[in-house]
Design an enzyme around this catalytic site. Structure first.
Site, PDB file in Angstrom:
ATOM      1  N   CYS A  19      11.575 -26.094  -1.814  1.00 16.63           N
ATOM      2  CA  CYS A  19      11.227 -24.918  -2.130  1.00 16.63           C
ATOM      3  C   CYS A  19      10.003 -24.348  -1.785  1.00 16.63           C
ATOM      4  O   CYS A  19       9.342 -25.366  -1.466  1.00 16.63           O
ATOM      5  CB  CYS A  19      11.805 -24.720  -3.728  1.00 16.63           C
ATOM      6  SG  CYS A  19      10.609 -25.565  -4.712  1.00 16.63           S
ATOM      7  N   CYS A  22       7.304 -26.747  -3.272  1.00 18.48           N
ATOM      8  CA  CYS A  22       7.329 -28.430  -2.876  1.00 18.48           C
ATOM      9  C   CYS A  22       6.237 -28.070  -1.723  1.00 18.48           C
ATOM     10  O   CYS A  22       5.265 -28.720  -1.395  1.00 18.48           O
ATOM     11  CB  CYS A  22       8.469 -28.710  -2.024  1.00 18.48           C
ATOM     12  SG  CYS A  22       9.835 -28.842  -3.255  1.00 18.48           S
ATOM     13  N   ASP A 413      -2.554   3.823  23.133  1.00 19.88           N
ATOM     14  CA  ASP A 413      -3.163   3.953  24.757  1.00 19.88           C
ATOM     15  C   ASP A 413      -2.146   4.946  25.612  1.00 19.88           C
ATOM     16  O   ASP A 413      -0.853   4.922  25.208  1.00 19.88           O
ATOM     17  CB  ASP A 413      -3.327   2.625  25.152  1.00 19.88           C
ATOM     18  CG  ASP A 413      -3.669   2.541  26.429  1.00 19.88           C
ATOM     19  OD1 ASP A 413      -4.827   3.515  26.828  1.00 19.88           O
ATOM     20  OD2 ASP A 413      -3.400   1.957  27.541  1.00 19.88           O
ATOM     21  N   ASP A 596      -1.877  -2.178  25.903  1.00 20.75           N
ATOM     22  CA  ASP A 596      -1.545  -3.205  27.035  1.00 20.75           C
ATOM     23  C   ASP A 596      -2.508  -3.593  27.834  1.00 20.75           C
ATOM     24  O   ASP A 596      -2.301  -4.755  28.377  1.00 20.75           O
ATOM     25  CB  ASP A 596      -0.223  -2.549  27.623  1.00 20.75           C
ATOM     26  CG  ASP A 596      -1.090  -1.598  28.701  1.00 20.75           C
ATOM     27  OD1 ASP A 596      -1.694  -0.760  28.250  1.00 20.75           O
ATOM     28  OD2 ASP A 596      -0.677  -1.458  29.999  1.00 20.75           O
ATOM     29  N   ASP A 600      -7.954  -2.776  25.777  1.00 22.02           N
ATOM     30  CA  ASP A 600      -7.330  -2.339  24.420  1.00 22.02           C
ATOM     31  C   ASP A 600      -7.657  -3.451  23.375  1.00 22.02           C
ATOM     32  O   ASP A 600      -7.117  -3.379  22.185  1.00 22.02           O
ATOM     33  CB  ASP A 600      -5.759  -2.073  24.590  1.00 22.02           C
ATOM     34  CG  ASP A 600      -5.625  -0.693  25.324  1.00 22.02           C
ATOM     35  OD1 ASP A 600      -6.400   0.153  25.135  1.00 22.02           O
ATOM     36  OD2 ASP A 600      -4.772  -0.628  26.221  1.00 22.02           O
TER      37      ASP A 600
END
Length: 701
Positions: A19, A22, A413, A596, A600
């Site tokens: 969990c 832990c 963009d 891209d 940018d």
């Protein structure tokens, strides 16, 4: 940044963490030892950290194993005894618990004998001590008590009470061996459910890992040999036939094929690939046969990097989880306090018997389950990120999920983002001979990865060209390329920013200068992406304002914005101007940036959520928090939907986890729940939370 590159990365495979508590105990241990970039995933059983100094690995392993977990080292033979698996522990305990529990209903008098019950309970209790007790004691030593403390204290209290009753022959009212055994067995059952559910939540990563484990056919001196993908080296020539999986990233040196890249992009339509095209490891050849040369292997491949990013993303905590973490960290001491208070009030204030007071206190400890709170967020994040990855959207952090649901602006963009980036030359104005112009434009633009540059290289690659040798080449963000040839002539090719004072620049997009003199002007046409207008409409419906932010000419930007429905336009902006605009928008609300190119990258980093396309420059991909692997704008709609539903699932999980404890603890304290029912209810709470997370995997968005 330089320091991080020198740091030594340590990766460990740690089993036994079931969990978030832990994972938290291991995380705190490593931070106390001074290690940086600590990453702990209980679901993937991974621990990673970096250190600038030499790491004393045996000491670190001993410390982690001192918390009750097991570090499995590479090439180490795993000794798997029958009781090493949680399922086997449960079955072992169940064999002894069933007759012990049924003695209350069966007419066999020998089952009522105290020493027979002790004999049946003892193996289960010893198993519980070894499993829960060791973990409980070590978690207390580590400063982060986990739920095993509650199970261990509760079951031990019932056992010791029963043992005293047996030794002193105090009668059946003092025998609660079935309570001890049933608590341990039901909690083990809960752990079995939990383990299997967590495996389902991490299935997306495991599916990708399976893709890595494939065979390859290596071509060597005219012969072929079959090898494992992990044994491929850069430069190896590999044969990949129809129906085979491409074993690693490479370039095609022979053949043509239709390749299914859906594991990467989510798009099932095969992509046609030809000689010199790049291929990605893990993709599938549906038609054709190829020979490729390996360019990236091991953890350098696209698939390996996606797997690593997904693992880190699943472990990254959204802000909403901080509340759950804070509560889980103090939960165990608080519950023990409530259990003690329950016992003393029941025994001294309400005059209940010692037996009943003890049972109420044990029920409080057993029913309290911080695991449900610890699992609430990570399981939902794992499923959400896995589902988005299968749809071609790679989200780099769980915190990004929450940020995506609270956006005020989405900034785009233009070139290569809202448009296809496939340009054609509409008009050229130059006094140069065609061969000289082609040599200059092709030679200069081949050094850039910008969509305009790629289109110009494509447009001029088949034209006859004079020979031109450049000795210096430099790309300047937002401007273009600067170069010097072997004869000392200087060149510049780029945007209108190079010729700001000229009146004859209108209507042209790319300008070529030699020794500071304008020698050519090129006008381009770009194609709009088909999903752009639909995306803008969707964003407006969700109260997100779309913004166009571009270095392109103002008239072009305004025309495009009108076509797709963007009202806010910033044109002719340098990279540093984009940063200023992003920061200004951030003062009004959360901002996502979609881009891209190299120019940018600063804006993608500055925005609250940077979104990059899969075919972007590496700088843009590394700067973004989200990568659209299929390069389609409609993936942003998928991203928004998955983000919204993942956050909703987290809120539902946290509600049920908190509600369960707020409702169940008083019931146990007032004696309405026996310890056995409490153990069963505790197991169910984990299953409810994890089941709700798994529902996100299939629910309609």
């Amino acid at each position: 940044m330089q320091k991080q590159e020198q740091d030594k990365l340590v990766e460990l495979h740690v089993t036994g963490m079931h969990c978030n508590n832990c994972a938290l105990s291991v995380h705190k241990l490593l931070e106390k030892k001074g290690y940086a970039n600590v990453f702990v995933s209980f679901a993937n059983e991974e621990v990673k950290f970096t250190s600038h100094d030499e790491v004393n690995l045996p000491q670190v392993i001993d410390a982690i194993e001192g918390l009750g977990f097991k570090v499995q080292q590479e090439n180490q033979e795993v000794k798997s005894g029958f009781l090493s698996e949680i399922e086997h522990k449960f079955l072992f305990a169940l064999v002894f618990t069933i007759p012990l529990f049924l003695h209350m209903f069966l007419p066999f008098h020998w089952l009522h004998q105290p020493y027979v019950q002790l004999a049946l309970c003892l193996p289960v209790f010893i198993l519980g001590c070894a499993y829960f007790g060791k973990s409980a004691i070590n978690s207390i030593k580590g400063g982060v008590p986990n739920m095993d403390v509650l199970i261990f204290v509760g079951s031990t209290s019932a056992f010791v009470y029963s043992l005293i009753g047996t030794l002193l022959a105090l009668g059946p009212s003092y025998l609660f061996y079935e309570t001890t055994a049933t608590i341990i067995t039901l909690v083990l059952l809960g752990n079995v459910f939990e383990k299997r559910s967590v495996i389902q939540t991490t299935s997306a990563v495991k599916d990708l890992i399976k893709i890595q484990h494939t065979k390859a056919i290596r071509v060597l001196d005219g012969t072929t040999e079959t090898i494992d993908a992990k044994d491929i080296h850069v430069g190896d020539i590999l044969l990949v036939n129809e129906g085979d999986q491409i074993p690693t990233d490479g370039d095609i040196i022979w053949g043509e094929a239709a390749i299914n890249e859906s594991m990467l992009t989510g798009e099932s339509v095969p992509v046609e690939k030809h000689k010199y095209d790049a291929v990605i490891g893990g993709t599938l050849i549906e038609r054709g046969s190829l020979r490729i040369t390996a360019t990236k292997v091991g953890n350098k491949t696209v698939l390996a990097q996606i797997i690593d990013l997904m693992k880190r993303a699943q472990a990254a905590k959204p802000p909403i989880q901080r509340l759950g973490d804070k509560v889980a960290a103090i939960f165990v001491p608080v519950v023990i306090g409530i259990a003690l208070l329950t016992f003393f009030l029941a025994y001294f204030a309400f005059d209940l018997s010692f037996r009943q007071s003890l049972m109420n206190a044990i029920a409080v400890m057993v029913i309290s389950c911080p695991c449900a709170m610890g699992l609430a967020t990570p399981t939902a994040v794992m499923v959400g990120l896995g589902r988005s990855a299968k749809n071609g959207v790679l989200i780099k952090g769980g915190d990004t999920v929450e940020e995506m649901t609270d956006l005020r602006y989405m900034v785009f963009d233009k070139t290569g983002t809202l448009t296809t980036g496939n340009f054609s030359v509409r008009l050229m104005d130059s006094t140069l001979p065609d061969e000289d112009l082609a040599a200059m434009v092709y030679g200069l633009e081949s050094y850039s990865s910008h969509p305009i540059a790629k289109s110009l290289v494509k447009a001029f690659q088949d034209k006859p060209k004079a020979k031109l040798i450049f000795t210096q080449v430099k790309e300047e963000k937002g401007l273009g390329i600067k170069a010097v040839d072997s004869e000392g002539n200087s060149y510049q090719i780029g945007s209108k920013q190079l010729v700001t004072n000229r009146t004859d620049a209108e209507g042209f997009d790319v300008f070529l200068l030699k020794n500071g003199i304008l020698i050519a002007k090129i006008a381009l046409e770009d194609e709009l992406k088909p999903d752009a207008a639909m995306l803008m409409q969707t964003l407006k419906e969700q109260q997100i304002t779309p913004v166009l932010l571009s270095g392109d000419r103002k008239e072009k930007c305004i025309a495009l914005a009108r076509t797709i429905g963007i009202d806010q336009v910033y044109a002719e902006q340098f990279p540093q101007d984009k940063l200023t605009i992003i920061e200004e928008l951030k003062t009004k609300g959360k901002v996502a940036m979609v881009g891209d190119g190299i120019n940018d990258a600063p804006a993608l980093t500055t925005a609250d959520v940077g979104i990059s396309l899969g075919n972007s420059s590496q700088v843009a991909i590394q700067s973004a928090k989200v990568v659209l692997l299929n390069n389609e704008l409609k993936s942003i709609i998928t991203l928004l939907k998955i983000g919204k539903h993942t956050l909703l699932t987290i809120k539902q999980n946290l509600f049920w986890a908190f509600f369960y404890n707020v409702f169940a603890i008083p019931l146990a304290a007032f004696g309405f729940l026996s310890p056995m029912l409490a153990a069963l209810a505790m197991a169910c709470s984990d299953v409810v939370v994890i089941g709700n997370s798994i529902r996100l995997k299939f629910k309609r968005l």
